[in-house]
Design an enzyme around this catalytic site. Sequence first.
Site, PDB file in Angstrom:
ATOM      1  N   SER A 125       0.824  -1.202   0.000  1.00 55.17           N
ATOM      2  CA  SER A 125       0.000   0.000   0.000  1.00 55.17           C
ATOM      3  C   SER A 125       0.860   1.254   0.000  1.00 55.17           C
ATOM      4  CB  SER A 125      -0.882  -0.001   1.257  1.00 55.17           C
ATOM      5  OG  SER A 125      -1.512   1.250   1.457  1.00 55.17           O
ATOM      6  N   TYR A 143      -1.850   0.152  10.261  1.00 54.81           N
ATOM      7  CA  TYR A 143      -2.080  -0.497   8.966  1.00 54.81           C
ATOM      8  C   TYR A 143      -0.870  -0.330   8.054  1.00 54.81           C
ATOM      9  CZ  TYR A 143      -3.569  -0.980   4.139  1.00 54.81           C
ATOM     10  OH  TYR A 143      -3.623  -1.329   2.810  1.00 54.81           O
ATOM     11  N   LYS A 168       1.958  -3.147   6.496  1.00 56.92           N
ATOM     12  CA  LYS A 168       2.285  -3.326   5.084  1.00 56.92           C
ATOM     13  C   LYS A 168       3.795  -3.188   4.848  1.00 56.92           C
ATOM     14  CE  LYS A 168      -1.611  -4.386   3.252  1.00 56.92           C
ATOM     15  NZ  LYS A 168      -1.783  -5.739   2.665  1.00 56.92           N
TER      16      LYS A 168
END
Length: 326
Positions: free
Chosen positions: A117, A141, A145
């Site tokens: 991402s 998050y 990643k």
Amino acid sequence: MTWLITGGAGYIGAHVVRALTDAGERAVVYDDLSTGIAERVPEGVLLEVGTVLDGVRLSKVLAGHGITGVIHLAAKKQVGESVDMPLHYYRENIEGLRVLLEAVTAAGITSFVFSSSAAVYGMPEVDLVTEETPCAPLSPYGETKLAGEWLVRATGRATGLATASLRYFNVAGAARPDLADLGVFNLIPMVFEKLTEDAPPRIFGDDYPTPDGTCVRDYIHVVDLAEAHVVAARALAASPGRDLTLNIGRGEGVSVREMIDRINAITGHHRAPTVTPRRPGDPARVVASADRITGELGWKAKHDVHDMIASAWDGWLRRFPSAARD
């Protein structure tokens, strides 16, 4: 090649499965159906229901279907939720990836594509983000990643597994109405939901250091993204031991306020937005340079923002026909 697509019943995953099969590759879907929808899996493609935290089941699926490559999309992906639930995100996204890679290497799989991402970059102070831009994620998050990329790359170096980490920018649109994004966590469906309620769309903060004060993002059509997976997967299959890190974007920044204006124009709604406080973990501007994937693999996005909004709106109207305007 026979590819296992984890999360293949999800919004992005379903498009990747179709792009692979349209390109003549064999696909098997592995999904826990926590957010995925079984009906999205095309006829003729096998669906195995399971979690990536279950190494025993993964090993049986990999061996039972003769899997030779894996495209790993299964993950938790809400930035705000990750701030509130970091332990959950690290368990699902990092431990799940570790268990999967353990099964993959034990099975002798040769190619692994990882869904990363743009969140790995955090708040980059550049107009265009390249793959060399320093990574400083702002949310758990994004951290998962980036750590996932490290784990994938380290595994490849240690075992000879060919790997690719694809850094998605903001995904939107649909190939067909029945494949549209059903969640309301990304900007376009969030705006659609408010317009359907005849309520004003929300802007989360208008005091960012951008031309109109709202966040600027690079939007990529999910069909283009799916085709990037096919190109990357085939590149790995053709080059054992290869390691790729690639941005998947268009290089065009659109602000939240500009996007809402475009959505109003395309849908026929004319609701002025309301401004609410910033969300934690949202950077001001993140726009991709996609020169590397174009130069190395020949991929380039074909669809523009109008295509994304219009195709997403067709999917929304399939669910909420009353939202249409004459």
